[in-house]
Design an enzyme around this catalytic site. Structure first.
Site, PDB file in Angstrom:
ATOM      1  N   ASP A   1      43.790 -39.851   3.156  1.00  0.00           N
ATOM      2  CA  ASP A   1      44.658 -39.002   3.071  1.00  0.00           C
ATOM      3  C   ASP A   1      44.454 -38.132   4.451  1.00  0.00           C
ATOM      4  O   ASP A   1      43.508 -38.542   5.146  1.00  0.00           O
ATOM      5  CB  ASP A   1      44.261 -37.873   1.891  1.00  0.00           C
ATOM      6  CG  ASP A   1      45.391 -36.845   1.580  1.00  0.00           C
ATOM      7  OD1 ASP A   1      46.095 -37.038   0.429  1.00  0.00           O
ATOM      8  OD2 ASP A   1      45.867 -36.296   2.446  1.00  0.00           O
TER       9      ASP A   1
ATOM     10  N   THR B   1      58.920 -35.405 -13.164  1.00  0.00           N
ATOM     11  CA  THR B   1      58.382 -34.033 -12.692  1.00  0.00           C
ATOM     12  C   THR B   1      56.942 -33.907 -13.249  1.00  0.00           C
ATOM     13  O   THR B   1      56.775 -33.827 -14.610  1.00  0.00           O
ATOM     14  CB  THR B   1      59.361 -33.018 -12.861  1.00  0.00           C
ATOM     15  OG1 THR B   1      60.617 -33.197 -12.446  1.00  0.00           O
ATOM     16  CG2 THR B   1      58.826 -31.815 -11.821  1.00  0.00           C
TER      17      THR B   1
ATOM     18  N   TYR C   1      64.400 -39.104   0.249  1.00  0.00           N
ATOM     19  CA  TYR C   1      63.282 -39.313  -0.826  1.00  0.00           C
ATOM     20  C   TYR C   1      63.833 -40.405  -1.505  1.00  0.00           C
ATOM     21  O   TYR C   1      62.943 -41.513  -1.845  1.00  0.00           O
ATOM     22  CB  TYR C   1      63.199 -38.058  -1.485  1.00  0.00           C
ATOM     23  CG  TYR C   1      61.953 -38.061  -2.590  1.00  0.00           C
ATOM     24  CD1 TYR C   1      60.688 -38.141  -2.127  1.00  0.00           C
ATOM     25  CD2 TYR C   1      62.112 -38.237  -3.912  1.00  0.00           C
ATOM     26  CE1 TYR C   1      59.624 -38.245  -3.131  1.00  0.00           C
ATOM     27  CE2 TYR C   1      61.219 -38.251  -4.994  1.00  0.00           C
ATOM     28  CZ  TYR C   1      60.001 -38.316  -4.357  1.00  0.00           C
ATOM     29  OH  TYR C   1      58.919 -38.367  -5.346  1.00  0.00           O
TER      30      TYR C   1
ATOM     31  N   SER D   1      59.145 -43.223  -8.020  1.00  0.00           N
ATOM     32  CA  SER D   1      59.530 -41.914  -8.641  1.00  0.00           C
ATOM     33  C   SER D   1      60.844 -42.403  -9.195  1.00  0.00           C
ATOM     34  O   SER D   1      61.465 -43.219  -9.176  1.00  0.00           O
ATOM     35  CB  SER D   1      59.950 -40.933  -7.306  1.00  0.00           C
ATOM     36  OG  SER D   1      60.765 -39.992  -8.002  1.00  0.00           O
TER      37      SER D   1
ATOM     38  N   LYS E   1      62.001 -44.040  -2.110  1.00  0.00           N
ATOM     39  CA  LYS E   1      61.470 -44.526  -3.260  1.00  0.00           C
ATOM     40  C   LYS E   1      62.110 -45.872  -4.079  1.00  0.00           C
ATOM     41  O   LYS E   1      61.246 -46.608  -4.299  1.00  0.00           O
ATOM     42  CB  LYS E   1      61.418 -43.249  -4.270  1.00  0.00           C
ATOM     43  CG  LYS E   1      60.481 -42.394  -4.047  1.00  0.00           C
ATOM     44  CD  LYS E   1      59.034 -42.642  -3.940  1.00  0.00           C
ATOM     45  CE  LYS E   1      58.195 -41.544  -3.618  1.00  0.00           C
ATOM     46  NZ  LYS E   1      56.637 -41.682  -3.622  1.00  0.00           N
TER      47      LYS E   1
ATOM     48  N   ILE F   1      48.469 -35.984  -7.944  1.00  0.00           N
ATOM     49  CA  ILE F   1      48.369 -37.563  -8.709  1.00  0.00           C
ATOM     50  C   ILE F   1      47.243 -38.456  -8.086  1.00  0.00           C
ATOM     51  O   ILE F   1      46.684 -39.152  -8.699  1.00  0.00           O
ATOM     52  CB  ILE F   1      49.906 -38.059  -8.660  1.00  0.00           C
ATOM     53  CG1 ILE F   1      50.829 -37.214  -9.589  1.00  0.00           C
ATOM     54  CG2 ILE F   1      49.587 -39.558  -9.314  1.00  0.00           C
ATOM     55  CD1 ILE F   1      52.464 -37.853  -9.237  1.00  0.00           C
TER      56      ILE F   1
ATOM     57  N   ASP G   1      46.193 -40.679   9.176  1.00  0.00           N
ATOM     58  CA  ASP G   1      47.731 -40.391   8.742  1.00  0.00           C
ATOM     59  C   ASP G   1      48.335 -41.875   8.675  1.00  0.00           C
ATOM     60  O   ASP G   1      48.441 -42.650   9.498  1.00  0.00           O
ATOM     61  CB  ASP G   1      48.194 -40.112  10.321  1.00  0.00           C
ATOM     62  CG  ASP G   1      49.638 -39.495   9.993  1.00  0.00           C
ATOM     63  OD1 ASP G   1      50.484 -40.332   9.138  1.00  0.00           O
ATOM     64  OD2 ASP G   1      50.057 -38.904  10.960  1.00  0.00           O
TER      65      ASP G   1
HETATM   66  N1  LIG Z   1      54.788 -34.434  -8.443  1.00  0.00           N
HETATM   67  C1  LIG Z   1      56.202 -35.374  -9.050  1.00  0.00           C
HETATM   68  O1  LIG Z   1      56.761 -34.484  -9.608  1.00  0.00           O
HETATM   69  C2  LIG Z   1      56.153 -36.626  -8.620  1.00  0.00           C
HETATM   70  C3  LIG Z   1      57.143 -37.143  -9.321  1.00  0.00           C
HETATM   71  C4  LIG Z   1      57.554 -38.133  -8.861  1.00  0.00           C
HETATM   72  C5  LIG Z   1      56.883 -38.916  -8.007  1.00  0.00           C
HETATM   73  N2  LIG Z   1      55.832 -38.258  -7.269  1.00  0.00           N
HETATM   74  C6  LIG Z   1      55.110 -38.927  -6.055  1.00  0.00           C
HETATM   75  O2  LIG Z   1      53.781 -38.895  -6.399  1.00  0.00           O
HETATM   76  C7  LIG Z   1      53.137 -38.891  -5.150  1.00  0.00           C
HETATM   77  C8  LIG Z   1      52.117 -37.740  -5.143  1.00  0.00           C
HETATM   78  O3  LIG Z   1      52.892 -36.637  -5.100  1.00  0.00           O
HETATM   79  P1  LIG Z   1      52.009 -35.355  -5.784  1.00  0.00           P
HETATM   80  O4  LIG Z   1      52.910 -34.447  -6.545  1.00  0.00           O
HETATM   81  O5  LIG Z   1      50.696 -35.467  -6.134  1.00  0.00           O
HETATM   82  O6  LIG Z   1      52.117 -34.482  -4.353  1.00  0.00           O
HETATM   83  P2  LIG Z   1      50.842 -33.835  -3.262  1.00  0.00           P
HETATM   84  O7  LIG Z   1      51.524 -33.109  -2.618  1.00  0.00           O
HETATM   85  O8  LIG Z   1      50.117 -32.898  -4.473  1.00  0.00           O
HETATM   86  O9  LIG Z   1      49.944 -34.802  -2.619  1.00  0.00           O
HETATM   87  C9  LIG Z   1      50.423 -35.673  -1.772  1.00  0.00           C
HETATM   88  C10 LIG Z   1      49.270 -36.235  -0.680  1.00  0.00           C
HETATM   89  O10 LIG Z   1      49.768 -37.042   0.096  1.00  0.00           O
HETATM   90  C11 LIG Z   1      48.936 -36.531   1.386  1.00  0.00           C
HETATM   91  N3  LIG Z   1      49.542 -36.979   2.557  1.00  0.00           N
HETATM   92  C12 LIG Z   1      51.191 -36.639   2.853  1.00  0.00           C
HETATM   93  N4  LIG Z   1      51.414 -37.269   3.966  1.00  0.00           N
HETATM   94  C13 LIG Z   1      50.566 -38.087   4.520  1.00  0.00           C
HETATM   95  C14 LIG Z   1      50.337 -38.821   5.534  1.00  0.00           C
HETATM   96  N5  LIG Z   1      51.301 -39.292   6.348  1.00  0.00           N
HETATM   97  N6  LIG Z   1      49.092 -39.439   5.500  1.00  0.00           N
HETATM   98  C15 LIG Z   1      48.150 -39.374   4.434  1.00  0.00           C
HETATM   99  N7  LIG Z   1      48.334 -38.727   3.443  1.00  0.00           N
HETATM  100  C16 LIG Z   1      49.515 -37.803   3.459  1.00  0.00           C
HETATM  101  C17 LIG Z   1      48.782 -35.339   1.276  1.00  0.00           C
HETATM  102  O11 LIG Z   1      47.973 -34.538   2.186  1.00  0.00           O
HETATM  103  C18 LIG Z   1      48.594 -35.102  -0.050  1.00  0.00           C
HETATM  104  O12 LIG Z   1      47.390 -34.983  -0.279  1.00  0.00           O
HETATM  105  C19 LIG Z   1      54.027 -38.899  -4.149  1.00  0.00           C
HETATM  106  O13 LIG Z   1      54.462 -40.198  -3.507  1.00  0.00           O
HETATM  107  C20 LIG Z   1      55.327 -38.433  -4.814  1.00  0.00           C
HETATM  108  O14 LIG Z   1      56.542 -38.759  -4.116  1.00  0.00           O
HETATM  109  C21 LIG Z   1      55.506 -36.984  -7.423  1.00  0.00           C
END
Ligand SMILES: NC(=O)c1ccc[n+]([C@@H]2O[C@H](COP(=O)([O-])OP(=O)(O)OC[C@H]3O[C@@H](n4cnc5c(N)ncnc54)[C@H](O)[C@@H]3O)[C@@H](O)[C@H]2O)c1
Length: 253
Positions: free
Chosen positions: A36, A186, A154, A141, A158, A17, A62
């Site tokens: 990131d 999702t 989680y 989320s 959130k 995302i 980080d």
């Molecule tokens: N994919 C889903 O179904 C979904 C649903 C609801 C909410 N979300 C939320 O959307 C956001 C993105 O999710 P996604 O599915 O794209 O996940 P993803 O795993 O594809 O991307 C998450 C990114 O966060 C980075 N990250 C993690 N820990 C870190 C840290 N300590 N410092 C810097 N960067 C860090 C990772 O390197 C990664 O690039 C998240 O907050 C997730 O909770 C996702």
């Protein structure tokens, strides 16, 4: 979009995302600072933006570390200028109920999903306040709005992020800063790919995930990015302190 200063900061932009949001904002004319942990993923996002003639600046960081976040925001501002938009996307999850959640998992999930957005917001707000305008979008989320099975840390993180969103909106409307949470269901990303790959029957697990949505499919990162762009833009200017659900009807039933 109406900002004079067209710089955006997007965390979590090495993947999923966050990457889709960075690409979308770059397509809308923003220079995007990419924050990131994952350097390889950051370079890939920058290349994708540059292939479309956009501007991006990589800042590996980080987000759990306060001093590093201050340095990362400083680097973003020196590279691209003061940010008009911040999108807090980076997040992690652990599949566990309270009894199964270790102290380490709790700290990790709360650290990335709640402390991270707090730290970045604290570093970015003075720039927005001095410019008299800004929009912060926090990717929460549906887990911040309803309970999800075996996602205790989680859901807590959130729900906390939704609370932080409202507090920032209340405190900083007078400064011209809006703060909005976007709550996806999702969404098809690398995160979900990993969960499915670890399932005993990935195809069945995928079908079960799709069936949770009223339209029986997963969302796309681009659909979430489009909502972020709308919220951040001029047409979204009456949206403040809200938690906007984008879940294909998952939480309607
Ligand atoms: N994919 C889903 O179904 C979904 C649903 C609801 C909410 N979300 C939320 O959307 C956001 C993105 O999710 P996604 O599915 O794209 O996940 P993803 O795993 O594809 O991307 C998450 C990114 O966060 C980075 N990250 C993690 N820990 C870190 C840290 N300590 N410092 C810097 N960067 C860090 C990772 O390197 C990664 O690039 C998240 O907050 C997730 O909770 C996702």
């Amino acid at each position: 979009m109406t900002f004079q200063n067209r710089t955006a900061i997007v965390t979590g932009s090495a993947s999923g995302i966050g990457r889709a949001t960075a690409l979308r904002l770059a397509g809308d004319g923003f220079a995007v600072a990419l924050l990131d942990l994952d350097r390889t993923g950051l370079s890939r996002t920058r290349s994708l933006i540059e292939e479309e003639k956009g501007t991006a600046h990589e800042v590996p960081v980080d987000l759990r570390r306060p001093e590093d976040v201050v340095a990362a925001v400083d680097a973003a501002v020196s590279g691209l200028g003061s940010p008009a938009v911040l999108v807090n996307v980076a997040g992690v999850g652990v599949a566990a109920n309270v009894l199964e959640t270790t102290d380490r998992d709790w700290d990790q999930v709360l650290g990335v999903n709640l402390t991270g957005p707090f730290l970045v917001t604290r570093a970015v707000l003075p720039h927005m306040i001095s410019g008299g305008a800004g929009v912060i979008v926090n990717i929460a989320s549906v887990g911040g709005q309803v309970g999800l099975a075996r996602r205790a840390a989680y859901c807590a993180s959130k729900a906390g992020l939704v609370g932080l969103t409202r507090a920032v909106a209340v405190d900083h409307a007078k400064d011209g800063v809006r703060c909005v949470a976007v709550c996806p269901g999702t969404v098809e990303t690398e995160w979900i790919d990993k969960i499915l790959a670890d399932a005993p029957d990935p195809a069945a697990a995928r079908a079960a995930m799709a069936a949770r949505q009223l339209d029986a499919r997963l969302g796309t990162p681009q659909e979430v990015a489009a909502l972020v762009a709308f919220v951040a833009g001029a047409q979204g200017r009456f949206i403040n302190g809200a938690a906007l659900t984008i879940d294909g009807g998952m939480t309607a039933a």
